[in-house]
Design an enzyme around this catalytic site. Structure first.
Site, PDB file in Angstrom:
ATOM      1  N   SER A 137       1.014  -1.509  -0.386  1.00 32.17           N
ATOM      2  CA  SER A 137       0.121  -0.190  -0.067  1.00 32.17           C
ATOM      3  C   SER A 137       0.693   1.416  -0.247  1.00 32.17           C
ATOM      4  O   SER A 137       1.863   1.334   0.180  1.00 32.17           O
ATOM      5  CB  SER A 137      -0.824  -0.230   0.369  1.00 32.17           C
ATOM      6  OG  SER A 137      -1.542   1.743   0.943  1.00 32.17           O
ATOM      7  N   LYS A 192      -4.132  -6.817   3.959  1.00 30.72           N
ATOM      8  CA  LYS A 192      -4.592  -5.642   2.728  1.00 30.72           C
ATOM      9  C   LYS A 192      -5.385  -5.133   2.764  1.00 30.72           C
ATOM     10  O   LYS A 192      -6.474  -4.403   2.412  1.00 30.72           O
ATOM     11  CB  LYS A 192      -3.230  -5.822   1.534  1.00 30.72           C
ATOM     12  CG  LYS A 192      -3.774  -4.565   0.470  1.00 30.72           C
ATOM     13  CD  LYS A 192      -2.709  -3.773   0.355  1.00 30.72           C
ATOM     14  CE  LYS A 192      -2.999  -2.184  -0.461  1.00 30.72           C
ATOM     15  NZ  LYS A 192      -3.393  -2.374  -1.253  1.00 30.72           N
ATOM     16  N   HIS A 195      -6.918  -3.603   4.763  1.00 31.88           N
ATOM     17  CA  HIS A 195      -6.216  -2.193   5.255  1.00 31.88           C
ATOM     18  C   HIS A 195      -7.034  -1.670   4.507  1.00 31.88           C
ATOM     19  O   HIS A 195      -7.918   0.423   5.195  1.00 31.88           O
ATOM     20  CB  HIS A 195      -4.693  -2.545   5.113  1.00 31.88           C
ATOM     21  CG  HIS A 195      -4.207  -1.092   4.735  1.00 31.88           C
ATOM     22  ND1 HIS A 195      -4.412  -0.449   2.712  1.00 31.88           N
ATOM     23  CD2 HIS A 195      -3.628  -0.277   4.923  1.00 31.88           C
ATOM     24  CE1 HIS A 195      -4.175   0.465   2.688  1.00 31.88           C
ATOM     25  NE2 HIS A 195      -3.378   0.871   3.482  1.00 31.88           N
ATOM     26  N   ASN A 196      -7.591  -2.509   3.392  1.00 28.06           N
ATOM     27  CA  ASN A 196      -8.358  -0.998   2.005  1.00 28.06           C
ATOM     28  C   ASN A 196      -9.956  -0.660   2.236  1.00 28.06           C
ATOM     29  O   ASN A 196     -10.804   0.228   1.910  1.00 28.06           O
ATOM     30  CB  ASN A 196      -8.072  -1.688   0.141  1.00 28.06           C
ATOM     31  CG  ASN A 196      -6.609  -1.718  -0.202  1.00 28.06           C
ATOM     32  OD1 ASN A 196      -5.802  -1.902   0.979  1.00 28.06           O
ATOM     33  ND2 ASN A 196      -7.249  -1.410  -1.245  1.00 28.06           N
ATOM     34  N   GLU A 199      -9.643   1.839   4.690  1.00 29.43           N
ATOM     35  CA  GLU A 199      -9.311   3.232   4.243  1.00 29.43           C
ATOM     36  C   GLU A 199     -10.570   3.562   3.852  1.00 29.43           C
ATOM     37  O   GLU A 199     -11.139   5.291   3.449  1.00 29.43           O
ATOM     38  CB  GLU A 199      -8.796   2.295   2.696  1.00 29.43           C
ATOM     39  CG  GLU A 199      -7.928   4.138   2.165  1.00 29.43           C
ATOM     40  CD  GLU A 199      -7.743   3.556   1.089  1.00 29.43           C
ATOM     41  OE1 GLU A 199      -6.249   3.001   1.389  1.00 29.43           O
ATOM     42  OE2 GLU A 199      -7.326   3.451  -0.272  1.00 29.43           O
TER      43      GLU A 199
HETATM   44  P1  NBP Z   1      -1.954  -2.880 -13.460  1.00 27.08           P
HETATM   45  O1  NBP Z   1      -3.159  -3.048 -12.387  1.00 27.08           O
HETATM   46  O2  NBP Z   1      -2.263  -1.305 -14.515  1.00 27.08           O
HETATM   47  O3  NBP Z   1      -1.559  -4.126 -14.035  1.00 27.08           O
HETATM   48  C1  NBP Z   1      -0.055  -3.755 -16.002  1.00 27.08           C
HETATM   49  C2  NBP Z   1       0.957  -4.391 -15.801  1.00 27.08           C
HETATM   50  O4  NBP Z   1       0.249  -5.933 -15.356  1.00 27.08           O
HETATM   51  C3  NBP Z   1       1.382  -3.799 -17.014  1.00 27.08           C
HETATM   52  O5  NBP Z   1       2.535  -4.382 -16.393  1.00 27.08           O
HETATM   53  C4  NBP Z   1       0.801  -5.468 -18.274  1.00 27.08           C
HETATM   54  O6  NBP Z   1       1.843  -6.323 -18.865  1.00 27.08           O
HETATM   55  C5  NBP Z   1       0.796  -6.802 -16.891  1.00 27.08           C
HETATM   56  N1  NBP Z   1      -0.052  -7.859 -17.376  1.00 27.08           N
HETATM   57  C6  NBP Z   1      -1.425  -7.723 -17.382  1.00 27.08           C
HETATM   58 BR1  NBP Z   1      -2.159  -6.401 -17.188  1.00 27.08          BR
HETATM   59  N2  NBP Z   1      -1.635  -8.530 -18.075  1.00 27.08           N
HETATM   60  C7  NBP Z   1      -0.152  -8.985 -18.072  1.00 27.08           C
HETATM   61  C8  NBP Z   1       0.251 -10.856 -18.300  1.00 27.08           C
HETATM   62  N3  NBP Z   1      -1.103 -11.347 -18.259  1.00 27.08           N
HETATM   63  N4  NBP Z   1       0.772 -11.790 -18.391  1.00 27.08           N
HETATM   64  C9  NBP Z   1       1.564 -10.479 -17.290  1.00 27.08           C
HETATM   65  N5  NBP Z   1       1.612  -9.221 -16.992  1.00 27.08           N
HETATM   66  C10 NBP Z   1       0.492  -8.889 -17.295  1.00 27.08           C
HETATM   67  O7  NBP Z   1      -0.319  -1.691 -12.810  1.00 27.08           O
HETATM   68  P2  NBP Z   1      -0.554  -1.120 -11.400  1.00 27.08           P
HETATM   69  O8  NBP Z   1      -1.011  -0.310 -11.441  1.00 27.08           O
HETATM   70  O9  NBP Z   1       0.942  -1.024 -11.566  1.00 27.08           O
HETATM   71  O10 NBP Z   1      -0.671  -2.671 -10.954  1.00 27.08           O
HETATM   72  C11 NBP Z   1       0.337  -3.431 -10.200  1.00 27.08           C
HETATM   73  C12 NBP Z   1      -0.105  -4.322  -8.777  1.00 27.08           C
HETATM   74  O11 NBP Z   1      -0.826  -3.732  -7.623  1.00 27.08           O
HETATM   75  C13 NBP Z   1      -2.199  -4.489  -8.682  1.00 27.08           C
HETATM   76  O12 NBP Z   1      -2.478  -6.064  -8.574  1.00 27.08           O
HETATM   77  C14 NBP Z   1      -2.587  -3.240  -8.695  1.00 27.08           C
HETATM   78  O13 NBP Z   1      -3.704  -3.717  -7.630  1.00 27.08           O
HETATM   79  C15 NBP Z   1      -1.253  -3.487  -7.126  1.00 27.08           C
HETATM   80  N6  NBP Z   1      -1.526  -2.093  -6.547  1.00 27.08           N
HETATM   81  C16 NBP Z   1      -1.211  -0.612  -7.652  1.00 27.08           C
HETATM   82  C17 NBP Z   1      -1.414   0.379  -6.212  1.00 27.08           C
HETATM   83  C18 NBP Z   1      -1.968   1.805  -7.544  1.00 27.08           C
HETATM   84  O14 NBP Z   1      -1.276   2.444  -7.145  1.00 27.08           O
HETATM   85  N7  NBP Z   1      -1.509   1.367  -9.020  1.00 27.08           N
HETATM   86  C19 NBP Z   1      -1.259   0.443  -5.464  1.00 27.08           C
HETATM   87  C20 NBP Z   1      -1.250  -1.205  -4.731  1.00 27.08           C
HETATM   88  C21 NBP Z   1      -1.136  -2.017  -5.074  1.00 27.08           C
HETATM   89  P3  NBP Z   1       1.583  -5.237 -20.686  1.00 27.08           P
HETATM   90  O15 NBP Z   1       2.578  -3.915 -19.974  1.00 27.08           O
HETATM   91  O16 NBP Z   1       2.270  -5.755 -20.827  1.00 27.08           O
HETATM   92  O17 NBP Z   1       0.826  -4.223 -20.673  1.00 27.08           O
END
Ligand code: NBP
Length: 491
Positions: A137, A192, A195-196, A199
């Site tokens: 988080s 986690k 936690h959400n 939130e």
């Molecule tokens: P996203 O949740 O938007 O995921 C995008 C990434 O996943 C890209 O690198 C994409 O590759 C890859 N991907 C996908 Br979509 N399908 C795939 C597959 N079948 N095989 C391999 N890679 C794949 O990105 P994020 O916002 O950075 O979040 C990443 C994780 O962290 C998620 O689980 C999210 O819930 C969690 N999270 C996010 C936040 C936040 O604030 N954003 C905070 C805390 C946790 P590509 O480039 O080829 O499409």
């Protein structure tokens, strides 16, 4: 960068979280290999763009071939996946398995469902690997500068991943990393998820406080910002209170306050809903978070609300309220309701721990949330302290410190709810918390009537106050029914 040396850790998924975590790791002196599956964008691949951009000159190696990527990491390998939760994690694991060696560790840092994580731990272990489900988080900022990280799963992996994960975690004000071992299976992702959910609750409570100030005191935005900034100096000091003050005083390029132009239809991505579903599965009340989730859903029905507001004339008393007095009462309502929400959340964690045999340490969870994450706040210190005592309270509100706080806050809290209800102003979370508190502190509730009704129409049986607990009775209420009872199982 020493190219003859293998990397300390691998990271898959170069979206916002993955990129920033990789940079955070490199900044802490780790050598990091990164991989992203496809070519996003037309001219340059994701990996190439990162390597030529923010990763340039850092101890980061980029790969577009998964076999090369895995081979570049020192054994036992530690590979963190930061990809979209759900089937992407399963697909990725299947692609990785053929390249891994015994004892290698996969870390899922995404927002995965805890049951999926439990299943993946078993799958990886069956193949001789280890799996850690680590809730992260803190968003983009936390990923780069220090997040709250909640790892659980294959316990033998903890000493191996601990140095890297604790180095990239936020540090609480006392210097402790906001990352510690949570427990087995999907416990890290469960923590986690809660936690959400908390939130969601905090955000709903803050929005109700804002609305009462605006509607009953008619305070201008800058004045409201000052109230929140003042609260941020005391026991309510927290990230969400701090940003609320900033939001209230923020003007956009039109010169007006942006918050006043944002449509009142809230979005949600599911983690609040999951918390409530899982609390229900465990038979635990999580009313404040449920209220927050349902209020977001109701807010999203903007057209229906607009139509209904025209169908019912609202009666406003339009009383003139004393600003100082009402603000004090609001503080009491916000603080007490927040305490109820955390007490409910921790009670769900405790029940999950007992049900699944996780042996969760509630104090350690509270400490992990003190920095880096969205719900970070000073009062988590008091929660940790309450759970650290030798005679741990069975419920947070029974801890002596919180008992005093609740007794002190109750008069203002109930006056505030009564005033808002009298003005027909919705304060669903403040009042849900207050009703929970009244029920919790009632030795007698009208559930005897529910039991009588259940037995009357469905022979569901009841326990008696004049018999020991655990003995179930059925009454032939009308003289026409038989003696056959329904089973006494609970759902
Ligand atoms: P996203 O949740 O938007 O995921 C995008 C990434 O996943 C890209 O690198 C994409 O590759 C890859 N991907 C996908 Br979509 N399908 C795939 C597959 N079948 N095989 C391999 N890679 C794949 O990105 P994020 O916002 O950075 O979040 C990443 C994780 O962290 C998620 O689980 C999210 O819930 C969690 N999270 C996010 C936040 C936040 O604030 N954003 C905070 C805390 C946790 P590509 O480039 O080829 O499409």
């Amino acid at each position: 960068m020493d190219n003859s040396r293998k990397s300390d850790i691998g990271l898959i998924g170069l979206a916002v979280m993955g990129e920033n975590l990789a940079l955070n790791m490199a900044g802490k002196g780790w050598e990091v290999s990164v991989y992203n599956r496809t070519v996003r964008g037309v001219e340059e691949g994701v990996v190439e763009r990162f390597m030529n951009g923010r990763a340039k000159g850092k101890s980061i190696r980029g790969y577009t071939d998964i076999a090369d990527f895995v081979a570049s990491i020192g054994t036992p390998r530690k590979i963190m996946m930061m990809v979209r939760a759900g089937s992407a994690v399963d697909e990725l694991m299947e692609q990785l398995f053929p390249h891994l060696a015994e004892g290698d560790i996969l870390i899922d840092g995404g927002n995965s469902n805890y049951e999926d994580t439990g299943r993946r731990v078993l799958l990886a272990e069956k193949k001789g690997f280890r799996f850690v489900g680590a809730g992260v988080s803190g968003g983009e900022e936390g990923a780069l500068n220090g997040a709250s990280i909640m790892p659980g799963g294959s316990e033998s992996a903890w000493p191996e991943v601990k140095p890297v994960l604790q180095s990239i975690a936020a540090k609480a004000p006392d210097g402790t990393p906001c990352c510690d071992w949570v427990g087995p299976a999907g416990s890290g992702h469960f923590v986690k998820m809660i936690h959400n959910g908390i939130e969601y609750g905090d955000m709903q409570l803050i929005s109700e406080a804002y609305w009462v100030m605006k509607k009953l005191l008619d305070l201008p935005n800058e004045e409201m910002a000052k109230v929140f900034a003042g609260w941020n100096e005391g026991k309510l000091r927290s990230y969400l209170i701090e940003i609320t003050a900033g939001i209230l005083s923020h003007k956009d390029k039109t010169g007006g306050y942006l918050v006043d132009r944002i449509l009142d239809a809230a979005g949600q991505k599911g983690t609040g809903k999951w918390s409530v579903i899982n609390a229900m599965e465990l038979g635990m009340p999580l009313g404040l978070i449920a209220t927050a989730v349902f209020e977001r859903s109701l807010s999203a029905s903007k057209e229906l609300r607009t139509q209904a507001s025209g169908a019912y004339a609202r009666e406003r008393l339009q009383a003139v309220y004393n600003e100082e007095e009402l603000t004090e009462e609001l503080y009491a309502a916000l603080y007490a309701s927040k305490l109820v929400s955390y007490a409910q959340g921790f009670a769900v964690l405790q029940r999950a721990s007992e049900t699944f045999g996780w042996n969760l340490d509630a104090a350690s969870v509270a400490r992990m949330w003190r920095g880096g994450c969205i719900i970070r706040s000073v009062f988590l210190n008091d929660i940790a302290a309450a759970f650290e005592t030798a005679d741990k309270p069975g419920h947070l509100l029974l801890a002596p410190y919180f008992k005093n706080e609740m007794n002190r806050l109750l008069p203002g809290w109930k006056r505030l709810v009564a005033k808002a209800i009298g003005e027909e102003l919705p304060v669903p979370a403040f009042s849900s918390a207050l009703n929970y508190f009244y029920s919790l502190t009632s030795a007698h509730l009208p559930a005897n009537m529910i039991q009588a009704q259940r037995d009357y129409f469905g022979a569901h049986t009841f326990e008696r106050t004049d018999e020991p607990r655990g003995r179930f009775f059925h009454e032939n209420w009308t003289g026409r029914g038989g003696d056959t009872r329904s089973g006494t199982y609970g759902a």
